[in-house]
Scaffold this motif. Sequence first.
Motif, short mmCIF file in Angstrom:
data_model
loop_
_atom_site.label_atom_id
_atom_site.label_comp_id
_atom_site.label_asym_id
_atom_site.label_seq_id
_atom_site.Cartn_x
_atom_site.Cartn_y
_atom_site.Cartn_z
N ALA A 38 112.74 138.04 107.84
CA ALA A 38 113.23 138.26 106.64
C ALA A 38 113.39 139.71 106.28
N LYS A 39 112.33 140.57 106.77
CA LYS A 39 112.17 141.79 106.56
C LYS A 39 113.24 142.60 107.41
N LEU A 40 113.21 141.99 108.63
CA LEU A 40 114.23 142.51 109.47
C LEU A 40 115.57 142.49 109.12
N THR A 41 115.97 141.29 108.52
CA THR A 41 117.34 141.12 107.80
C THR A 41 117.47 142.25 106.66
N GLU A 42 116.49 142.41 105.85
CA GLU A 42 116.56 143.51 104.94
C GLU A 42 117.00 144.76 105.42
N VAL A 43 116.46 145.12 106.61
CA VAL A 43 116.41 146.55 107.16
C VAL A 43 117.90 146.45 107.55
N ILE A 44 118.28 145.47 108.44
CA ILE A 44 119.83 145.55 108.87
C ILE A 44 120.76 145.61 107.78
N ASN A 45 120.63 144.95 106.61
CA ASN A 45 121.29 144.93 105.67
C ASN A 45 121.56 146.14 104.88
N SER A 46 120.41 146.87 104.83
CA SER A 46 120.25 148.16 103.97
C SER A 46 121.04 149.17 105.04
N LEU A 47 120.89 148.96 106.43
CA LEU A 47 121.45 149.73 107.31
C LEU A 47 123.19 149.75 107.11
N LEU A 62 121.09 150.09 114.53
CA LEU A 62 121.46 148.83 114.05
C LEU A 62 121.92 147.75 114.97
N ARG A 63 122.43 148.05 116.01
CA ARG A 63 122.69 147.20 117.20
C ARG A 63 121.32 146.85 117.78
N GLN A 64 120.36 147.72 117.82
CA GLN A 64 119.17 147.21 118.59
C GLN A 64 118.39 146.31 117.68
N LEU A 65 118.46 146.41 116.10
CA LEU A 65 117.70 145.46 115.41
C LEU A 65 118.53 144.20 115.25
N MET A 66 119.81 144.26 115.26
CA MET A 66 120.50 142.98 115.45
C MET A 66 120.28 142.31 116.67
N THR A 67 120.10 142.97 117.99
CA THR A 67 119.78 142.04 119.12
C THR A 67 118.27 141.43 118.92
N GLN A 70 118.48 138.48 116.78
CA GLN A 70 118.78 137.33 117.57
C GLN A 70 117.90 136.76 118.61
N HIS A 71 117.52 137.64 119.33
CA HIS A 71 116.13 137.38 120.03
C HIS A 71 115.21 136.40 119.43
N MET A 72 114.77 136.67 118.34
CA MET A 72 113.96 136.18 117.49
C MET A 72 114.43 134.76 117.01
N SER A 73 115.79 134.61 116.74
CA SER A 73 116.37 133.41 116.52
C SER A 73 116.16 132.40 117.75
#
Length: 130
Positions: A38-47, A62-67, A70-73
């Motif tokens: 959830a925190k990671l999603t917040e950071v991605i959305n803010s970026l 942003l790409r790094q965090l999205m990757t 996805q790895h977490m999922s």
Amino acid sequence: MKGQEQSVSATYEASAVEVQNLILDWVEATEQFHNRYAKLTEVINSLRGGSRRQDSATRMRLRQLMTLRQHMSDVLMTLLMDMNNPKIGKFQSSQSGQLHSHARLLSDLNQEIDAELVNGASMIKTVAQA
């Protein structure tokens, strides 16, 4: 008696207390994992919502965090499918080993995510100040 060999089963049966502790460790690691997701999603959305013109460092971050997200999922789905093995009718000793491995993997990923979130938080402050 050359042809006869006795095989000794060297399986370890976990006690009820050990199994309970493993389950609690797994639950705690899973909760922490979800919180970090959830925190990671917040950071991605803010970026993403920052400025329309993002510099290359922000886009790369942003790409790094999205990757990572996805790895977490993927990890979580794999672990859940692993625990939902239809061949296992009731709790067996191998399942306690799975719980331990899963809890350990999630804890390790939580540490990796924490490091990324710390970097992400400093990056957001830098972007916000600009």
